[in-house]
Design a protein around this motif. Sequence first.
Motif, PDB file in Angstrom:
ATOM      1  N   ASN A   1     -17.645  13.658 -40.909  1.00 46.99           N
ATOM      2  CA  ASN A   1     -17.095  12.744 -39.913  1.00 46.99           C
ATOM      3  C   ASN A   1     -15.948  11.927 -40.508  1.00 46.99           C
ATOM      4  OD1 ASN A   1     -19.106  13.676 -38.231  1.00 46.99           O
ATOM      5  ND2 ASN A   1     -19.812  11.639 -37.616  1.00 46.99           N
ATOM      6  N   ARG A   2     -15.079  11.495 -39.619  1.00 50.83           N
ATOM      7  CA  ARG A   2     -13.896  10.746 -40.031  1.00 50.83           C
ATOM      8  C   ARG A   2     -13.847   9.425 -39.270  1.00 50.83           C
ATOM      9  NH1 ARG A   2      -9.479  12.724 -42.356  1.00 50.83           N
ATOM     10  NH2 ARG A   2     -10.120  14.854 -41.882  1.00 50.83           N
ATOM     11  N   SER A   3     -13.485   8.355 -39.970  1.00 48.39           N
ATOM     12  CA  SER A   3     -13.384   7.054 -39.318  1.00 48.39           C
ATOM     13  C   SER A   3     -11.961   6.514 -39.443  1.00 48.39           C
ATOM     14  CB  SER A   3     -14.372   6.058 -39.930  1.00 48.39           C
ATOM     15  OG  SER A   3     -13.957   5.653 -41.214  1.00 48.39           O
ATOM     16  N   TYR A   4     -11.644   5.624 -38.521  1.00 47.73           N
ATOM     17  CA  TYR A   4     -10.324   4.988 -38.510  1.00 47.73           C
ATOM     18  C   TYR A   4     -10.487   3.481 -38.649  1.00 47.73           C
ATOM     19  CZ  TYR A   4      -7.641   9.149 -37.400  1.00 47.73           C
ATOM     20  OH  TYR A   4      -7.019  10.380 -37.477  1.00 47.73           O
ATOM     21  N   GLN A   5      -9.601   2.898 -39.447  1.00 48.48           N
ATOM     22  CA  GLN A   5      -9.626   1.477 -39.712  1.00 48.48           C
ATOM     23  C   GLN A   5      -8.252   0.883 -39.419  1.00 48.48           C
ATOM     24  OE1 GLN A   5     -11.784   0.530 -43.206  1.00 48.48           O
ATOM     25  NE2 GLN A   5     -13.296   1.981 -42.480  1.00 48.48           N
ATOM     26  N   VAL A   6      -8.271  -0.314 -38.855  1.00 50.18           N
ATOM     27  CA  VAL A   6      -7.019  -1.028 -38.594  1.00 50.18           C
ATOM     28  C   VAL A   6      -6.273  -1.199 -39.920  1.00 50.18           C
ATOM     29  CG1 VAL A   6      -5.995  -3.199 -37.832  1.00 50.18           C
ATOM     30  CG2 VAL A   6      -7.974  -2.236 -36.606  1.00 50.18           C
ATOM     31  N   ARG A   7      -5.031  -0.798 -39.935  1.00 52.67           N
ATOM     32  CA  ARG A   7      -4.221  -0.850 -41.158  1.00 52.67           C
ATOM     33  C   ARG A   7      -3.522  -2.200 -41.261  1.00 52.67           C
ATOM     34  NH1 ARG A   7       0.782   3.348 -42.507  1.00 52.67           N
ATOM     35  NH2 ARG A   7       1.021   2.776 -44.716  1.00 52.67           N
ATOM     36  N   ILE A   8      -4.028  -3.055 -42.118  1.00 54.69           N
ATOM     37  CA  ILE A   8      -3.537  -4.425 -42.212  1.00 54.69           C
ATOM     38  C   ILE A   8      -2.050  -4.477 -42.557  1.00 54.69           C
ATOM     39  CG2 ILE A   8      -3.693  -6.550 -43.573  1.00 54.69           C
ATOM     40  CD1 ILE A   8      -5.875  -6.274 -41.459  1.00 54.69           C
ATOM     41  N   SER A   9      -1.579  -3.582 -43.425  1.00 55.17           N
ATOM     42  CA  SER A   9      -0.164  -3.623 -43.816  1.00 55.17           C
ATOM     43  C   SER A   9       0.775  -3.456 -42.630  1.00 55.17           C
ATOM     44  CB  SER A   9       0.127  -2.556 -44.877  1.00 55.17           C
ATOM     45  OG  SER A   9      -0.030  -1.248 -44.347  1.00 55.17           O
ATOM     46  N   SER A  10       0.305  -2.785 -41.572  1.00 55.37           N
ATOM     47  CA  SER A  10       1.137  -2.595 -40.377  1.00 55.37           C
ATOM     48  C   SER A  10       1.202  -3.849 -39.506  1.00 55.37           C
ATOM     49  CB  SER A  10       0.598  -1.439 -39.532  1.00 55.37           C
ATOM     50  OG  SER A  10       0.770  -0.215 -40.200  1.00 55.37           O
ATOM     51  N   TYR A  11       0.286  -4.778 -39.745  1.00 54.33           N
ATOM     52  CA  TYR A  11       0.208  -5.979 -38.902  1.00 54.33           C
ATOM     53  C   TYR A  11       0.534  -7.263 -39.665  1.00 54.33           C
ATOM     54  CZ  TYR A  11      -1.975  -3.021 -35.382  1.00 54.33           C
ATOM     55  OH  TYR A  11      -2.225  -2.031 -34.445  1.00 54.33           O
ATOM     56  N   ILE A  12       1.060  -7.125 -40.881  1.00 55.49           N
ATOM     57  CA  ILE A  12       1.363  -8.311 -41.680  1.00 55.49           C
ATOM     58  C   ILE A  12       2.280  -9.277 -40.928  1.00 55.49           C
ATOM     59  CG2 ILE A  12       2.634  -9.127 -43.705  1.00 55.49           C
ATOM     60  CD1 ILE A  12      -0.038  -8.171 -44.521  1.00 55.49           C
ATOM     61  N   LYS A  13       3.356  -8.758 -40.348  1.00 55.84           N
ATOM     62  CA  LYS A  13       4.304  -9.633 -39.660  1.00 55.84           C
ATOM     63  C   LYS A  13       3.643 -10.328 -38.474  1.00 55.84           C
ATOM     64  CE  LYS A  13       8.990  -9.810 -37.727  1.00 55.84           C
ATOM     65  NZ  LYS A  13       8.627 -10.701 -36.613  1.00 55.84           N
ATOM     66  N   TRP A  14       2.890  -9.562 -37.663  1.00 54.57           N
ATOM     67  CA  TRP A  14       2.227 -10.175 -36.504  1.00 54.57           C
ATOM     68  C   TRP A  14       1.239 -11.248 -36.945  1.00 54.57           C
ATOM     69  CZ3 TRP A  14      -2.981 -10.169 -34.867  1.00 54.57           C
ATOM     70  CH2 TRP A  14      -3.199 -10.750 -33.602  1.00 54.57           C
ATOM     71  N   ILE A  15       0.465 -10.968 -37.994  1.00 53.98           N
ATOM     72  CA  ILE A  15      -0.502 -11.950 -38.493  1.00 53.98           C
ATOM     73  C   ILE A  15       0.209 -13.211 -38.959  1.00 53.98           C
ATOM     74  CG2 ILE A  15      -2.148 -12.414 -40.351  1.00 53.98           C
ATOM     75  CD1 ILE A  15      -2.946  -9.444 -40.206  1.00 53.98           C
ATOM     76  N   ARG A  16       1.233 -13.049 -39.767  1.00 59.35           N
ATOM     77  CA  ARG A  16       1.914 -14.221 -40.320  1.00 59.35           C
ATOM     78  C   ARG A  16       2.662 -15.006 -39.238  1.00 59.35           C
ATOM     79  NH1 ARG A  16       3.950 -11.263 -45.934  1.00 59.35           N
ATOM     80  NH2 ARG A  16       1.926 -11.421 -47.014  1.00 59.35           N
ATOM     81  N   ASP A  17       3.329 -14.287 -38.337  1.00 56.69           N
ATOM     82  CA  ASP A  17       4.046 -14.970 -37.263  1.00 56.69           C
ATOM     83  C   ASP A  17       3.083 -15.736 -36.357  1.00 56.69           C
ATOM     84  OD1 ASP A  17       6.407 -13.976 -38.220  1.00 56.69           O
ATOM     85  OD2 ASP A  17       6.679 -12.479 -36.643  1.00 56.69           O
ATOM     86  N   THR A  18       1.952 -15.118 -36.045  1.00 56.34           N
ATOM     87  CA  THR A  18       0.966 -15.762 -35.171  1.00 56.34           C
ATOM     88  C   THR A  18       0.435 -17.044 -35.813  1.00 56.34           C
ATOM     89  OG1 THR A  18       0.316 -13.638 -34.223  1.00 56.34           O
ATOM     90  CG2 THR A  18      -1.218 -15.472 -33.947  1.00 56.34           C
ATOM     91  N   ILE A  19       0.096 -16.963 -37.091  1.00 58.48           N
ATOM     92  CA  ILE A  19      -0.422 -18.139 -37.793  1.00 58.48           C
ATOM     93  C   ILE A  19       0.644 -19.216 -37.888  1.00 58.48           C
ATOM     94  CG2 ILE A  19      -1.203 -18.987 -40.032  1.00 58.48           C
ATOM     95  CD1 ILE A  19      -2.715 -16.338 -40.359  1.00 58.48           C
ATOM     96  N   ASN A  20       1.865 -18.834 -38.247  1.00 61.03           N
ATOM     97  CA  ASN A  20       2.947 -19.841 -38.391  1.00 61.03           C
ATOM     98  C   ASN A  20       3.303 -20.500 -37.065  1.00 61.03           C
ATOM     99  OD1 ASN A  20       3.143 -19.326 -41.136  1.00 61.03           O
ATOM    100  ND2 ASN A  20       4.758 -17.808 -40.899  1.00 61.03           N
ATOM    101  N   ASN A  21       3.218 -19.729 -35.978  1.00 59.77           N
ATOM    102  CA  ASN A  21       3.579 -20.279 -34.672  1.00 59.77           C
ATOM    103  C   ASN A  21       2.458 -21.094 -34.047  1.00 59.77           C
ATOM    104  OD1 ASN A  21       6.111 -19.093 -34.786  1.00 59.77           O
ATOM    105  ND2 ASN A  21       5.448 -17.227 -33.746  1.00 59.77           N
ATOM    106  N   SER A  22       1.312 -21.102 -34.690  1.00 60.22           N
ATOM    107  CA  SER A  22       0.173 -21.856 -34.148  1.00 60.22           C
ATOM    108  C   SER A  22      -0.059 -23.142 -34.929  1.00 60.22           C
ATOM    109  CB  SER A  22      -1.092 -20.999 -34.187  1.00 60.22           C
ATOM    110  OG  SER A  22      -0.937 -19.869 -33.351  1.00 60.22           O
TER     111      SER A  22
END
Length: 265
Positions: A244-265
């Motif tokens: 079986n194969r599993s998929y995981q959210v790739r954090i490196s692809s969301y670095i900008k969204w994470i940082r922008d969201t935190i900074n804008n909040s």
Amino acid sequence: MKFTLVLALILLFFSPHSFAVIKRHDIPATAYQVAEPPGYLIDMPHDGHGVLISPSWIVTVAHVIFYDYQGKTIAIGDKSYQVAKVIIHPGYKKPDKSLTQGDAKPLMDFFKSNHDIALVQLTSQVTGITPIKLYSEADERGKTVKVFGRGSTGDGRTGEVKGTKSLKILNRFENKIETLEANWLSLKFDRPPYGLALEGIEGNGDSGGPSVIYKDNIPYLAGLVSWDYWQGDLATFKNGLYGNRSYQVRISSYIKWIRDTINNS
């Protein structure tokens, strides 16, 4: 995925849409157990996990946000913290129930196009616990990850054992990132003698659990447990089997969204 399989599939994305730690059949189950959880591992209010990435922010998968968590409390270490707000990625969608029947491909295509990530802001800063750093490099392929979760257990020969999720035993497994697909990291559960000494795959209730890469003995968050891949009729799906194969959210692809969201909040 995590369903009985229409139910299993719906649970897969609407609730514990991933599975707890499923182990090698030839290794004692106790070898996978964790006596002391890492401080950054968070148990979400309803189900699944999150990960502390700054003193007042948790990252998790969007599908474990079952209702409005604002004002709810989350236990972190030996203290309780209140949720200020939850920010779900604008690209996240829930699958239509029609996708959970018949051929798996439409559902798999849906999952791959989705953005299963959310941020949880706390009303106060967590003290006494070090948040985990984010893995920002795009070189995850071939690297070993350690994955934590309190979900269901089982082994690769027989798959997930129903009823074990309620035990809430913290386990961890290891695996190698086999493929990179845009916003996803993919792992394969290899049968012995292939794979790692503590080879495994996630089980029901592990959604949002961290996939951790270590560099110079420092942990970095590389992924979040999200969903399992299947080919053929969804009615034949069995979680936790070798191959079986599993998929995981790739954090490196969301670095900008994470940082922008935190900074804008």
